[in-house]
Design a protein around this motif. Sequence first.
Motif, PDB file in Angstrom:
ATOM      1  N   ASN A   1       0.836  -1.216   0.000  1.00 47.29           N
ATOM      2  CA  ASN A   1       0.000   0.000   0.000  1.00 47.29           C
ATOM      3  C   ASN A   1       0.861   1.252   0.000  1.00 47.29           C
ATOM      4  N   ASP A   2       1.994   1.204   0.703  1.00 41.37           N
ATOM      5  CA  ASP A   2       2.900   2.352   0.713  1.00 41.37           C
ATOM      6  C   ASP A   2       3.515   2.546  -0.674  1.00 41.37           C
ATOM      7  N   LEU A   3       3.912   1.459  -1.330  1.00 39.86           N
ATOM      8  CA  LEU A   3       4.463   1.571  -2.678  1.00 39.86           C
ATOM      9  C   LEU A   3       3.404   2.130  -3.629  1.00 39.86           C
ATOM     10  N   LYS A   4       2.149   1.652  -3.495  1.00 39.08           N
ATOM     11  CA  LYS A   4       1.062   2.149  -4.351  1.00 39.08           C
ATOM     12  C   LYS A   4       0.832   3.636  -4.102  1.00 39.08           C
ATOM     13  N   ARG A   5       0.858   4.044  -2.839  1.00 41.70           N
ATOM     14  CA  ARG A   5       0.660   5.460  -2.497  1.00 41.70           C
ATOM     15  C   ARG A   5       1.752   6.321  -3.123  1.00 41.70           C
ATOM     16  N   ARG A   6       2.991   5.846  -3.066  1.00 45.44           N
ATOM     17  CA  ARG A   6       4.106   6.609  -3.641  1.00 45.44           C
ATOM     18  C   ARG A   6       4.002   6.682  -5.162  1.00 45.44           C
ATOM     19  N   MET A   7       3.584   5.585  -5.793  1.00 43.22           N
ATOM     20  CA  MET A   7       3.430   5.602  -7.258  1.00 43.22           C
ATOM     21  C   MET A   7       2.251   6.490  -7.665  1.00 43.22           C
ATOM     22  N   ASP A   8       1.175   6.455  -6.874  1.00 43.28           N
ATOM     23  CA  ASP A   8       0.046   7.363  -7.146  1.00 43.28           C
ATOM     24  C   ASP A   8       0.485   8.818  -7.010  1.00 43.28           C
ATOM     25  N   GLY A   9       1.402   9.070  -6.080  1.00 43.16           N
ATOM     26  CA  GLY A   9       1.946  10.419  -5.932  1.00 43.16           C
ATOM     27  C   GLY A   9       2.687  10.859  -7.182  1.00 43.16           C
ATOM     28  N   ALA A  10       3.386   9.933  -7.832  1.00 44.98           N
ATOM     29  CA  ALA A  10       4.089  10.254  -9.082  1.00 44.98           C
ATOM     30  C   ALA A  10       3.075  10.600 -10.175  1.00 44.98           C
ATOM     31  N   ILE A  11       1.947   9.875 -10.210  1.00 43.29           N
ATOM     32  CA  ILE A  11       0.905  10.171 -11.202  1.00 43.29           C
ATOM     33  C   ILE A  11       0.298  11.546 -10.935  1.00 43.29           C
ATOM     34  N   GLN A  12       0.040  11.857  -9.668  1.00 44.03           N
ATOM     35  CA  GLN A  12      -0.533  13.163  -9.322  1.00 44.03           C
ATOM     36  C   GLN A  12       0.433  14.291  -9.674  1.00 44.03           C
ATOM     37  N   ALA A  13       1.716  14.078  -9.432  1.00 46.65           N
ATOM     38  CA  ALA A  13       2.709  15.097  -9.790  1.00 46.65           C
ATOM     39  C   ALA A  13       2.732  15.297 -11.310  1.00 46.65           C
TER      40      ALA A  13
END
Length: 186
Positions: A8-20
């Motif tokens: 879930n932490d890895l998914k959150r960080r990757m979602d952060g890359a998409i949002q950026a």
Amino acid sequence: MSDALDLNDLKRRMDGAIQALRHDLNGLRTGRASASLLEPITVEAYGSQMPLNQVANITVPESRMLAVSVWDKSMVGKVERAIRESGLGLNPITDGNNLRIPLPELNEQRRKELVKIAHQYVEQAKVAARHVRRDGMDELKKLEKDGDISQDDNRVLSEKVQKLTDDTISEMDKVVAAKEAEIMQV
């Protein structure tokens, strides 16, 4: 097994890359001028790199014009240089503490330049996602080495991390394809 690596932490960080990525692409305006166009620009100020909006006020006086009011007169030249070198194809006109930035008409060449910039943004986002994948894989190797997970668990979790990365990159490709279609629309 699943407690060993926080997917879930890895998914959150990757979602952060998409949002950026989405945030960066929002700065590429195709029609009307927007202050967010200048948000990614940083200026060498007071010994460090600072976002443009922390050294100046950005306004939109007309649909094809941006105005930048620099707070410190000694920073005007640095702000002007940062805007020129940003790769956005903008040429500011200095007027005292203010910079007027006329936005060029979107001809075919300018649209292609904007598409190139969009592809640079997506490549940066993909690199960020790959860094997250690398962190996850390194953690798995460490857990296996320490004896916290078996080789089979490592393989299963590695496949999950890779699938998460593939899904993230696929989503990034969809986002940039939509923006490219918007830019190229006449």
